[in-house]
Design a protein around this motif. Structure first.
Motif, PDB file in Angstrom:
ATOM      1  N   ASP A 233      56.726 101.602  21.137  1.00  0.00           N
ATOM      2  CA  ASP A 233      55.909 102.300  20.158  1.00  0.00           C
ATOM      3  C   ASP A 233      56.118 101.766  18.756  1.00  0.00           C
ATOM      4  OD1 ASP A 233      54.949 103.832  22.182  1.00  0.00           O
ATOM      5  OD2 ASP A 233      56.342 105.496  21.855  1.00  0.00           O
ATOM      6  N   LEU A 234      57.290 101.155  18.519  1.00  0.00           N
ATOM      7  CA  LEU A 234      57.534 100.560  17.212  1.00  0.00           C
ATOM      8  C   LEU A 234      56.623  99.358  17.019  1.00  0.00           C
ATOM      9  CD1 LEU A 234      61.393 100.517  16.769  1.00  0.00           C
ATOM     10  CD2 LEU A 234      59.759 101.664  15.312  1.00  0.00           C
ATOM     11  N   VAL A 235      56.205  99.125  15.794  1.00  0.00           N
ATOM     12  CA  VAL A 235      55.397  97.955  15.504  1.00  0.00           C
ATOM     13  C   VAL A 235      56.275  96.712  15.652  1.00  0.00           C
ATOM     14  CG1 VAL A 235      54.032  96.790  13.759  1.00  0.00           C
ATOM     15  CG2 VAL A 235      53.951  99.274  13.940  1.00  0.00           C
ATOM     16  N   GLN A 236      55.889  95.818  16.550  1.00  0.00           N
ATOM     17  CA  GLN A 236      56.681  94.616  16.777  1.00  0.00           C
ATOM     18  C   GLN A 236      56.593  93.685  15.575  1.00  0.00           C
ATOM     19  OE1 GLN A 236      55.564  92.635  20.368  1.00  0.00           O
ATOM     20  NE2 GLN A 236      56.190  94.307  21.717  1.00  0.00           N
ATOM     21  N   THR A 237      57.657  92.923  15.388  1.00  0.00           N
ATOM     22  CA  THR A 237      57.663  91.905  14.341  1.00  0.00           C
ATOM     23  C   THR A 237      56.587  90.875  14.646  1.00  0.00           C
ATOM     24  OG1 THR A 237      60.032  92.217  14.015  1.00  0.00           O
ATOM     25  CG2 THR A 237      59.062  90.180  13.172  1.00  0.00           C
ATOM     26  N   ALA A 238      55.699  90.664  13.715  1.00  0.00           N
ATOM     27  CA  ALA A 238      54.595  89.731  13.918  1.00  0.00           C
ATOM     28  C   ALA A 238      54.976  88.352  13.396  1.00  0.00           C
ATOM     29  CB  ALA A 238      53.344  90.230  13.206  1.00  0.00           C
ATOM     30  N   ALA A 239      54.528  87.333  14.100  1.00  0.00           N
ATOM     31  CA  ALA A 239      54.796  85.964  13.673  1.00  0.00           C
ATOM     32  C   ALA A 239      54.049  85.675  12.378  1.00  0.00           C
ATOM     33  CB  ALA A 239      54.361  84.987  14.756  1.00  0.00           C
ATOM     34  N   PRO A 240      54.715  85.076  11.401  1.00  0.00           N
ATOM     35  CA  PRO A 240      54.028  84.747  10.143  1.00  0.00           C
ATOM     36  C   PRO A 240      53.064  83.580  10.337  1.00  0.00           C
ATOM     37  CG  PRO A 240      56.234  83.819  10.149  1.00  0.00           C
ATOM     38  CD  PRO A 240      56.123  84.637  11.407  1.00  0.00           C
ATOM     39  N   ILE A 241      52.229  83.387   9.362  1.00  0.00           N
ATOM     40  CA  ILE A 241      51.298  82.256   9.409  1.00  0.00           C
ATOM     41  C   ILE A 241      52.078  80.961   9.246  1.00  0.00           C
ATOM     42  CG2 ILE A 241      49.330  81.168   8.257  1.00  0.00           C
ATOM     43  CD1 ILE A 241      48.426  83.959   7.398  1.00  0.00           C
ATOM     44  N   SER A 242      51.762  79.988  10.061  1.00  0.00           N
ATOM     45  CA  SER A 242      52.483  78.716  10.046  1.00  0.00           C
ATOM     46  C   SER A 242      52.143  77.904   8.807  1.00  0.00           C
ATOM     47  CB  SER A 242      52.143  77.909  11.301  1.00  0.00           C
ATOM     48  OG  SER A 242      52.708  76.618  11.233  1.00  0.00           O
ATOM     49  N   ALA A 243      53.168  77.264   8.257  1.00  0.00           N
ATOM     50  CA  ALA A 243      52.941  76.324   7.159  1.00  0.00           C
ATOM     51  C   ALA A 243      52.341  75.032   7.716  1.00  0.00           C
ATOM     52  CB  ALA A 243      54.248  76.027   6.442  1.00  0.00           C
ATOM     53  N   ALA A 244      51.543  74.385   6.914  1.00  0.00           N
ATOM     54  CA  ALA A 244      50.920  73.137   7.341  1.00  0.00           C
ATOM     55  C   ALA A 244      51.950  72.023   7.369  1.00  0.00           C
ATOM     56  CB  ALA A 244      49.773  72.769   6.397  1.00  0.00           C
ATOM     57  N   ALA A 245      51.906  71.210   8.419  1.00  0.00           N
ATOM     58  CA  ALA A 245      52.866  70.118   8.573  1.00  0.00           C
ATOM     59  C   ALA A 245      52.487  68.948   7.670  1.00  0.00           C
ATOM     60  CB  ALA A 245      52.923  69.659  10.021  1.00  0.00           C
ATOM     61  N   PRO A 246      53.432  68.423   6.886  1.00  0.00           N
ATOM     62  CA  PRO A 246      53.138  67.226   6.096  1.00  0.00           C
ATOM     63  C   PRO A 246      53.005  66.010   7.011  1.00  0.00           C
ATOM     64  CG  PRO A 246      55.447  67.812   5.895  1.00  0.00           C
ATOM     65  CD  PRO A 246      54.806  68.905   6.689  1.00  0.00           C
ATOM     66  N   PRO A 247      52.355  64.970   6.545  1.00  0.00           N
ATOM     67  CA  PRO A 247      52.219  63.774   7.393  1.00  0.00           C
ATOM     68  C   PRO A 247      53.584  63.166   7.706  1.00  0.00           C
ATOM     69  CG  PRO A 247      51.468  63.351   5.142  1.00  0.00           C
ATOM     70  CD  PRO A 247      51.677  64.821   5.246  1.00  0.00           C
ATOM     71  N   GLY A 248      53.810  62.814   8.965  1.00  0.00           N
ATOM     72  CA  GLY A 248      55.094  62.273   9.392  1.00  0.00           C
ATOM     73  C   GLY A 248      55.089  60.756   9.447  1.00  0.00           C
ATOM     74  N   THR A 249      56.279  60.198   9.268  1.00  0.00           N
ATOM     75  CA  THR A 249      56.421  58.737   9.351  1.00  0.00           C
ATOM     76  C   THR A 249      57.077  58.307  10.658  1.00  0.00           C
ATOM     77  OG1 THR A 249      58.564  58.850   8.201  1.00  0.00           O
ATOM     78  CG2 THR A 249      56.596  58.536   6.853  1.00  0.00           C
ATOM     79  N   GLU A 250      57.829  59.228  11.284  1.00  0.00           N
ATOM     80  CA  GLU A 250      58.493  58.909  12.547  1.00  0.00           C
ATOM     81  C   GLU A 250      58.802  60.210  13.277  1.00  0.00           C
ATOM     82  OE1 GLU A 250      62.686  56.941  14.248  1.00  0.00           O
ATOM     83  OE2 GLU A 250      62.211  56.896  12.097  1.00  0.00           O
ATOM     84  N   ILE A 251      58.565  60.206  14.604  1.00  0.00           N
ATOM     85  CA  ILE A 251      58.898  61.361  15.431  1.00  0.00           C
ATOM     86  C   ILE A 251      60.282  61.146  16.038  1.00  0.00           C
ATOM     87  CG2 ILE A 251      58.331  62.654  17.536  1.00  0.00           C
ATOM     88  CD1 ILE A 251      55.399  62.202  16.949  1.00  0.00           C
ATOM     89  N   LEU A 252      61.208  62.072  15.755  1.00  0.00           N
ATOM     90  CA  LEU A 252      62.565  61.961  16.285  1.00  0.00           C
ATOM     91  C   LEU A 252      62.669  62.553  17.684  1.00  0.00           C
ATOM     92  CD1 LEU A 252      62.924  61.509  13.194  1.00  0.00           C
ATOM     93  CD2 LEU A 252      65.148  62.613  13.415  1.00  0.00           C
ATOM     94  N   CYS A 253      61.927  63.635  17.946  1.00  0.00           N
ATOM     95  CA  CYS A 253      61.886  64.207  19.292  1.00  0.00           C
ATOM     96  C   CYS A 253      60.660  65.094  19.423  1.00  0.00           C
ATOM     97  CB  CYS A 253      63.159  64.997  19.606  1.00  0.00           C
ATOM     98  SG  CYS A 253      63.424  66.433  18.556  1.00  0.00           S
ATOM     99  N   LYS A 254      60.188  65.246  20.663  1.00  0.00           N
ATOM    100  CA  LYS A 254      59.049  66.112  20.949  1.00  0.00           C
ATOM    101  C   LYS A 254      59.217  66.628  22.368  1.00  0.00           C
ATOM    102  CE  LYS A 254      53.990  66.318  20.784  1.00  0.00           C
ATOM    103  NZ  LYS A 254      52.734  65.562  20.497  1.00  0.00           N
ATOM    104  N   GLU A 255      59.451  67.943  22.507  1.00  0.00           N
ATOM    105  CA  GLU A 255      59.731  68.520  23.818  1.00  0.00           C
ATOM    106  C   GLU A 255      58.921  69.794  24.010  1.00  0.00           C
ATOM    107  OE1 GLU A 255      61.404  66.852  25.883  1.00  0.00           O
ATOM    108  OE2 GLU A 255      62.459  65.431  24.589  1.00  0.00           O
ATOM    109  N   THR A 256      58.748  70.168  25.286  1.00  0.00           N
ATOM    110  CA  THR A 256      58.027  71.382  25.661  1.00  0.00           C
ATOM    111  C   THR A 256      59.025  72.496  25.968  1.00  0.00           C
ATOM    112  OG1 THR A 256      56.202  70.092  26.576  1.00  0.00           O
ATOM    113  CG2 THR A 256      56.375  72.395  27.280  1.00  0.00           C
ATOM    114  N   ALA A 257      58.714  73.724  25.533  1.00  0.00           N
ATOM    115  CA  ALA A 257      59.624  74.847  25.746  1.00  0.00           C
ATOM    116  C   ALA A 257      58.855  76.155  25.667  1.00  0.00           C
ATOM    117  CB  ALA A 257      60.735  74.838  24.698  1.00  0.00           C
ATOM    118  N   GLU A 258      59.532  77.263  26.067  1.00  0.00           N
ATOM    119  CA  GLU A 258      59.017  78.602  25.795  1.00  0.00           C
ATOM    120  C   GLU A 258      59.395  78.987  24.367  1.00  0.00           C
ATOM    121  OE1 GLU A 258      60.856  81.290  28.440  1.00  0.00           O
ATOM    122  OE2 GLU A 258      59.900  80.504  30.253  1.00  0.00           O
TER     123      GLU A 258
END
Length: 800
Positions: A233-258
Motif C-alpha cells: 500500500d505504500l507508494v513504491q520508490t519510483a525510478a528517476p528519469i535517466s540522464a543522457a549518456a555523453p558520447p563515448g570513446t571506448e566501451i570497457l564492458c557491456k553485459e546483460t543483467a536483471e
C-alpha cells in the motif's frame, strides 16, 4: 476537525515543552498476524503514549513508555541484578521510540464497545507486523482524536519541512490511512490466518525472476499484481528519469543483467526490468560513464565515481551500487547477472573505470597482483582469523536510552541545570583527545579546550576550561591537530598557520609553555606517537610527517627538533597524510594517493607497500600487535591483515618482513550497504564522509570493535562479525547534528565518547542499533545531565 486543529495549534504553540500531547494510560502490543513467531505479544501492560519534539526542526517522535506501580520498579531491578554500567548511563529499558513518518501508516480505530486503538507499522519487523496501543477505558474520545490529529500534523511537517499551519484539509488527509481493520491484539487462541505469506526475511529462490543476495534486510521482491499484503500500500520508490549518456570513446564492458531498485518504503529491492544492458564507457580524459538501458527505455546513467559505493557479491551474482541525481537524491540499485563469468567481466570493466578515474593512470599499466588486490577489496569475502566454529554473539541489542542533544529550552522546569548549547563566537567542537593515563577527555573548540572527567559510572563530567590557546608570544590560535603526551600531562598542538613548528601545552597549568621548531625547510603536516601507548609513559620523542618525509622529533635537542639520523625523505611526491604505530613501535604511513607503507623502524625503506585503491586516506590506525591495519577513506574503511600466511616469511608481519612475490596482504573493504547509504542521504541530504576510524584500545585489551562517524551517524563494526564475513557487521546511532569526533573510552569497547558541534557525550555501545529504516530516521534523544554540556554556573565562570 477545525476545532481539533485549533486545539492542536494551542498544544504546538508552547515550544518550551518537549511533550506536545499524551495519552496517560494504555497497553502496548506487538501484533504479528502473518508471522510464525506468535500472533500477539504484550510489550507494556501499563504505559503512556506521548508525542514529543526532537532536537531537529520538523521532526517528532511517538514515544510509548512503561509505567510502574509503586515499588514495582525497585522490585524488578532487584530481580534483574545489579548492572552498574547501565545504571550509570541512565538506561531506560522500558521505552519505545518511533519517528513520526508517513511510513508508519499511523492510524486510529474506535471499536464497538468503546475500545480506542492506535496502530502503526513495525518498520524493523516482518511483513504485516504492527504495534498497537490500546487506550484505557477512562481516556476520552476527544483526547484520542486530538492525539491522532497532532500525529498527522507532525507527519506533514516532516515530509514538507514546514509548519502544519500551512496545510489545508486535503494536505492532511493524505496521512489518514483507512486500510484493513486493525487486527485485535488479543485474538482467539488459534486464530485463522489468511493464506500463508512468505516472510520478506526469507531467501528468495535463485531463479531468473528474483534476485537473491542474502544480504541482511536487503530483500528483493518481484512486483506482482496479486500481492495484496499491506506493505504494497505504500507508494513504491519510483525510478528517476535517466540522464543522457555523453558520447563515448571506448566501451570497457557491456553485459546483460536483471535490474532491481531499492524501495525505501518496504526495505526491499524491487525488480524493474528482467533484461537490461549495463555498459561502462570512457567519455573523456579520466572520465567514465555507467549506462543501464532496457528494451524500451534508458533506466539510468551516471558518472563512475567513488560515491557509487560498489559492492560485488559473487555467491549471489549481484552488484549493488548507489545512483545520485542532479538534485542530490540518492537511490540504490542492484544488478543480478546470469553467471559468475558475466559478473567478473563487468567487475573488471567497472573497477578499471573507477580506478583510472581516481588515480588518473591506465589500469593495464598496473601489476597483476595489484589489480587482483583492488578487485578483492570491493567484493564480499571472509577473512582469515575468524573463528568459524564459535557461536555468533547475540544479535539483539538491549535497548537503552538515547543520549542526544538537548538544548536549554527543552525543559521549562530545569532552571538549576539549564544548559547552553551555542557559543556567541560561532565556534563548534572540532577535535577529541581521549586520555589513556588518566580518565579525562579533551575537546577542542576554536581557541578553547574543554576538559571532561570520566566518572566511575561511565558519565562525562565537565572539569575545567582552557579558555585561551595561544603561543608563548601571546598569539591566539585554533589547534589543527592535538595529541596527548608524557603520561597525559602535556598536549602537543599544531598551528595551521605555522607549518614548521609545534607547541607544548602543560595541562596542569592550562597554557602553552614551549614552541618547538621542527626544521627550517621540512614542514610538519601531521604527527603520531613513537609507540601506540607512548602517551602513558615518559617517552619524549614522537614521529613527524611532511608530504614526502618521515622523521623523528626529539624536543630535547637544541635548535631544530628533527633527528637527522632518523629521516627518510622521498624524491617523488608521496603526499603522506596519516601515520600510526604498534605497541612495539612498528610504523604504518598512508597517503592521499591511497597507498600504505609499513616500516619496522625509521630511516629505512618500507618493508611492505600496499597499493592504492584510489581514494585518499584521511586516517590510519593499527592494532597493538600489528596484525590489523585500519585505513579511513571518505566513503569506506579498509581493514588489512598484515600477517603473512605462506612463503619463507610465514607467521611474520608485513612490518617485519616484506610479503613474497606471489603473496600479498588480504584487504577487506568496510563499507555501508548501498541501500543504507541511500537512506542516509535520503534523510540528511549529505554524501558519506567518514571521520578517522579507530579500534578500541587498551594495554590488556584485544581489538574487538571499530568506530567512525559520517554526518549525524556513528557507526561501529564488530571485528568478529567482519572476520567471519557476516552480512550485518555494523550498528549505528543517529544524532540530530553532525558528529564532529568520536572514540572509544580507553580500555573498553563498551562506551563511546562523542563530540557533537555543541556538546560532548559518553554513550553505551549497546545503545547502537541495527541499521533499519526506523533507526536511520530517528535521531537520538537524551538528558542534559548525561552529557558534557555546561550548566549556567559553569558558563559564568568558564566561557568554554
Amino acid at each position: 476537525m477545525f476545532m481539533l486543529r485549533n486545539v492542536s495549534k494551542y498544544l504546538f504553540g508552547d515550544t518550551s515543552k518537549e511533550s506536545i500531547i499524551e495519552i496517560p494510560q494504555g497497553q502496548l502490543y506487538l501484533v504479528r498476524p502473518l508471522s510464525p513467531k506468535g500472533y500477539s505479544e504484550l510489550i507494556f501492560r501499563d504505559a503512556a503514549a506521548t508525542i514529543r519534539r526532537t532536537g531537529q526542526e520538523f521532526q517528532y517522535q511517538l514515544v510509548v513508555q512503561r509505567a510502574y506501580e509503586e515499588g514495582e520498579e525497585e522490585l524488578l531491578e532487584e530481580e534483574d541484578g545489579e548492572d552498574g554500567a547501565a545504571d550509570g548511563l541512565g538506561v531506560e529499558k522500558d521505552e519505545k521510540t518511533f519517528l513520526l513518518d508517513e511510513g508508519l501508516h499511523f492510524r486510529c480505530e474506535l471499536r464497538e464497545g468503546g475500545e480506542k486503538v492506535f496502530a502503526w507499522r513495525d518498520l524493523s519487523g516482518d511483513l504485516g507486523d504492527l504495534y498497537e496501543f490500546v487506550c484505557d477505558h477512562t481516556i476520552q474520545a476527544g483526547t484520542v482524536s486530538t492525539f491522532e490529529i497532532v500525529a498527522i500534523q507532525c507527519q506533514y511537517e516532516r515530509k514538507y519541512r514546514k509548519s502544519h499551519e500551512h496545510a489545508n484539509e486535503q494536505d492532511l488527509h493524505q496521512f489518514s490511512y483507512s486500510e484493513q481493520p486493525i487486527p485485535s491484539a488479543s485474538p482467539a487462541p488459534t486464530p485463522k490466518a489468511a493464506s500463508p505469506v512468505r516472510s520478506p526475511t526469507l531467501t528468495a529462490p535463485r531463479t531468473s525472476s528474483a534476485a537473491n543476495t542474502s544480504l541482511a534486510r536487503e530483500k528483493m521482491v518481484k512486483p506482482s499484481r496479486k500481492d495484496k499484503t499491506p506493505v504494497r500500500d505504500l507508494v513504491q520508490t519510483a525510478a528517476p528519469i535517466s540522464a543522457a549518456a555523453p558520447p563515448g570513446t571506448e566501451i570497457l564492458c557491456k553485459e546483460t543483467a536483471e535490474l532491481h531498485l531499492f524501495d525505501f518504503a518496504s526495505g526491499a529491492f524491487i525488480l524493474q526490468d528482467a533484461a537490461v544492458s549495463a555498459t561502462v564507457s570512457e567519455v573523456g580524459a579520466w572520465q567514465y560513464w555507467l549506462q543501464i538501458t532496457g528494451t524500451d527505455k534508458d533506466w539510468l546513467g551516471q558518472p563512475v565515481i567513488a560515491d557509487i559505493n560498489p559492492v560485488f557479491n559473487f555467491e549471489y551474482l549481484s552488484f549493488i551500487f548507489n545512483h545520485y541525481t542532479s538534485d542530490g537524491s540518492a537511490y540504490s540499485w542492484l544488478l543480478r547477472f546470469k553467471d559468475q563469468e558475466t559478473e567478473e567481466r563487468f567487475q573488471e570493466g567497472l573497477m578499471q573505470a573507477l580506478w583510472e578515474q581516481l588515480n588518473e593512470t591506465k589500469w593495464r599499466k598496473t601489476k597483476d597482483d595489484e589489480r587482483e588486490y583492488v578487485l578483492e577489496a570491493f567484493q564480499d569475502l571472509t577473512m582469515d582469523g575468524a573463528a568459524p566454529n564459535e557461536e555468533h554473539e547475540e544479535d539483539e541489542l538491549e535497548e537503552v536510552a538515547d543520549d542526544g542533544q538537548k538544548s536549554e529550552h527543552y525543559d521549562s522546569d530545569e532552571s538549576e541545570d539549564d544548559v547552553v548549547t551555542r557559543d556567541d563566537d560561532g565556534n563548534v567542537n572540532s577535535q577529541l583527545a581521549v586520555g589513556y593515563k588518566h580518565d579525562r577527555s579533551f575537546v577542542v573548540r576554536g581557541s578553547k579546550i574543554g576538559v571532561f572527567k570520566h566518572t566511575p559510572n561511565n558519565n562525562l563530567e565537565f572539569s575545567t576550561n582552557i579558555s585561551k590557546v595561544e603561543t608563548p608570544k601571546g598569539k591566539l590560535f585554533s589547534p589543527k591537530k592535538v595529541m596527548l603526551h608524557a603520561e597525559d600531562s602535556n598536549m602537543i598542538l599544531q598551528n595551521e598557520n605555522d607549518p614548521h613548528s609545534l607547541y607544548r601545552m602543560d595541562l596542569e597549568y592550562g597554557k602553552v609553555v614551549d614552541e618547538w621548531k621542527v626544521h627550517d625547510d621540512i614542514p610538519i603536516n601531521t604527527f603520531a606517537p613513537d609507540k601506540k601507548f607512548s602517551q602513558m609513559t615518559g617517552e619524549q620523542t614522537f614521529l613527524g610527517l611532511s608530504r614526502n618525509a618521515l622523521y623523528r622529533i626529539d624536543p630535547r635537542l637544541a635548535g631544530n627538533k628533527l633527528v637527522d639520523s632518523e629521516l627518510k625523505q622521498y624524491t617523488s611526491k608521496n603526499d603522506f597524510s596519516a601515520a600510526a604505530t604498534t605497541e612495539k613501535g612498528y610504523i604504518a604511513v598512508a597517503s592521499n594517493k591511497g597507498d600504505i607503507r609499513m616500516f619496522d623502524r625509521l630511516g629505512i625503506n618500507a618493508k611492505t607497500h600496499i597499493p592504492a585503491l584510489g581514494e585518499p586516506i584521511i586516517g590510519l590506525d593499527v592494532s597493538a600487535d600489528g596484525r590489523w591495519v585500519l585505513a579511513t577513506c571518505r566513503t569506506y574503511l579498509l581493514l588489512i591483515d598484515a600477517l603473512q600466511k605462506e612463503g619463507k616469511n610465514e607467521g611474520r608481519l608485513g612490518f617485519e618482513k616484506p610479503f613474497g612475490k606471489d603473496s600479498k596482504p588480504q584487504p577487506r573493504r568496510l563499507g555501508l550497504q548501498p541501500s543504507h547509504v541511500a537512506q542516509f542521504q535520503h534523510e540528511t541530504g549529505a554524501a558519506l564522509s567518514f571521520t578517522p576510524a579507530r579500534f578500541n584500545t587498551g594495554l590488556d585489551n584485544t581489538e574487538t570493535s571499530i568506530i567512525t562517524a559520517t554526518g549525524p551517524f556513528i557507526v561501529t563494526w564488530n571485528m568478529k562479525k567482519v572476520l567471519a564475513g557476516r552480512k550485518d557487521p555494523y550498528t549505528i546511532k543517529r544524532y540530530a547534528e553532525e558528529v564532529k569526533a568520536d572514540d572509544f573510552k580507553y580500555g573498553s569497547d563498551k562506551n563511546v565518547i562523542v563530540a557533537l558541534p555543541n556538546e560532548v557525550n559518553m554513550v553505551a555501545k549497546q545503545s547502537f542499533r541495527k541499521p533499519t529504516r526506523e533507526s536511520i530516521m530517528t535521531p537520538a534523544r537524551g538528558s542534559a545531565r548525561q552529557s558534557g554540556r555546561l550548566g549556567r554556573d559553569e558558563i559564568v565562570n568558564s566561557p568554554y
